[in-house]
Write an enzyme that holds these catalytic residues in place. Structure first.
Site, short mmCIF file in Angstrom:
data_model
loop_
_atom_site.label_atom_id
_atom_site.label_comp_id
_atom_site.label_asym_id
_atom_site.label_seq_id
_atom_site.Cartn_x
_atom_site.Cartn_y
_atom_site.Cartn_z
N CYS A 88 0.74 -1.28 0.14
CA CYS A 88 0.03 -0.09 -0.02
C CYS A 88 0.87 1.22 0.05
O CYS A 88 2.24 1.12 0.16
CB CYS A 88 -1.00 -0.09 1.31
SG CYS A 88 0.12 -0.07 2.67
N HIS A 94 3.31 1.77 10.93
CA HIS A 94 2.00 1.61 12.13
C HIS A 94 2.23 2.95 13.13
O HIS A 94 1.25 2.98 13.77
CB HIS A 94 2.53 0.34 12.92
CG HIS A 94 2.27 -0.83 12.38
ND1 HIS A 94 0.99 -1.01 11.56
CD2 HIS A 94 2.71 -2.13 12.52
CE1 HIS A 94 1.01 -2.59 11.22
NE2 HIS A 94 1.89 -2.89 11.80
N GLU A 147 -0.40 -0.60 16.01
CA GLU A 147 -0.77 0.86 15.73
C GLU A 147 -1.92 1.26 16.70
O GLU A 147 -1.87 2.57 17.10
CB GLU A 147 -1.68 0.53 14.21
CG GLU A 147 -2.27 1.83 13.77
CD GLU A 147 -3.58 1.62 12.60
OE1 GLU A 147 -3.09 0.71 11.84
OE2 GLU A 147 -4.36 2.35 12.76
N SER A 151 1.97 -11.70 8.35
CA SER A 151 1.22 -10.88 7.77
C SER A 151 -0.29 -11.26 8.14
O SER A 151 -0.84 -12.12 7.32
CB SER A 151 1.55 -10.43 6.49
OG SER A 151 0.40 -9.81 6.04
N ASN A 170 -3.08 -9.27 7.36
CA ASN A 170 -3.86 -9.21 5.92
C ASN A 170 -3.41 -10.09 4.95
O ASN A 170 -4.44 -10.35 4.28
CB ASN A 170 -3.63 -7.79 5.50
CG ASN A 170 -2.27 -7.15 5.02
OD1 ASN A 170 -2.33 -7.60 3.71
ND2 ASN A 170 -1.24 -6.81 5.51
N SER A 205 1.97 -5.68 2.54
CA SER A 205 3.30 -5.34 2.85
C SER A 205 3.96 -6.22 2.01
O SER A 205 5.46 -6.66 2.32
CB SER A 205 3.62 -5.85 4.51
OG SER A 205 2.96 -7.11 4.68
FE1 F3S Z 1 -3.27 2.40 4.79
FE2 F3S Z 1 -1.15 1.02 4.31
FE3 F3S Z 1 -1.25 3.43 5.44
S1 F3S Z 1 -2.98 0.24 5.01
S2 F3S Z 1 -3.09 3.10 6.84
S3 F3S Z 1 -1.94 3.10 3.63
S4 F3S Z 1 0.34 1.60 6.08
#
Ligand code: F3S
Length: 283
Positions: free
Chosen positions: A15, A80, A132, A224, A226, A267
């Protein structure tokens, strides 16, 4: 075996926040010829992906679990995020701090802090103990009264003025369920829906692809959360395999298959996806 047709889910892999943290970390590596004070450490593994952590180590970026274990130099805060106390302590102790907290997570920190300043008691919708969430809790300080991921877990007594934030990776359903219960019981609720769409988008794209192919390959760290969730979703639709790297692929998994789908956790860097796709095409 006839050549497989391979399709990657239209949302898959690292991401925005993870890519940003990786870029920031590599920019600190000795080979980047940066002016960054050495040695360089991430505080905890940068992401839940052992392969990436090993690649970072090869580039001179180690991992420490606490500031006490770092021999000076640079500390990278992972996507996080962490508590303001840890960041301040690292600065006070003379570390160069590179804060790779995902901006979406920083936004949650900002909301939780402001809610406290405005006199709200804060409920975090999220998973107790997750790094987080612990960071978010620390930014809210005494204003935070509960962390819940189920309406039934809310405290019996709730104050009149309640602020709500949500862990970025929580589901919309969980958020709505807990918020509805809070709204029923409190006169004044100020809620921020701080869910990041990256997780949900990956899950939707994986489910959609898994329904159209014969076999799914899910790439990402075995640690992980997710990635494991993506694997579960895909397994509901077709035979699915969770791997960390291309060398784990076995041709027997694809006997009789013509279409293979690929997805990857938030990730997993793009290069790891490319490696697997090339290996699948050569099976
Ligand atoms: Fe979303 Fe990735 Fe940030 S899941 S909150 S873009 S670390």
């Amino acid at each position: 075996m006839a050549a497989l047709s391979v399709e990657v889910a239209n949302k898959a892999g690292a991401c925005y926040g993870v890519n940003r943290a990786l870029d920031m970390a590599y920019a600190c590596s000795p080979s980047a010829a940066s002016t960054t004070p050495m040695p360089v450490y991430t505080l905890g593994p940068l992401i839940h992906n052992p392969r990436v952590v090993a690649e970072l180590a090869e580039n001179g970026i180690g991992v420490v679990e606490s500031l006490d274990l770092a021999a000076g130099g640079t500390i990278i805060i992972r996507s996080h995020g962490t508590s303001p106390q840890v960041i301040n302590e690292a600065k006070d102790r003379g570390f160069n701090v590179v804060d790779a907290t995902c901006p979406f997570v920083s936004k949650v920190h900002e909301h939780v802090r402001t809610l406290g300043e405005e006199g709200y008691k804060v409920i975090i919708i999220g998973e107790e103990g997750h790094a987080e969430v612990e960071g978010i809790r620390a930014w809210g300080g005494d204003a935070v009264i509960a962390v819940v991921d189920d309406p039934a877990a809310l405290p019996l007594e709730l104050p009149e003025h309640v602020g709500v934030v949500v862990q970025t990776t929580q589901s919309e359903t969980c958020y709505r369920g807990v918020l509805a219960e809070i709204e029923k019981r409190c006169a004044d609720v100020k809620a921020f829906k701080t869910i990041c769409s990256a997780t949900q988008q990956r899950q939707q794209a994986a489910a959609e692809l898994a329904q159209r192919v014969d076999v799914m390959v899910v790439i990402g760290g075995r640690n992980s959360g997710n990635t494991k969730r993506l694997f579960e979703i895909c397994s509901e639709h077709c035979p699915s395999f969770h791997i960390e790297a291309a060398d784990e692929l076995q041709s027997s998994w694809f006997e009789g298959a013509t279409r293979v789908g690929v997805t990857a956790g938030a990730s997993t860097p793009q290069e790891h996806i490319n490696d697997v796709v090339s290996a699948l095409k050569e099976l």
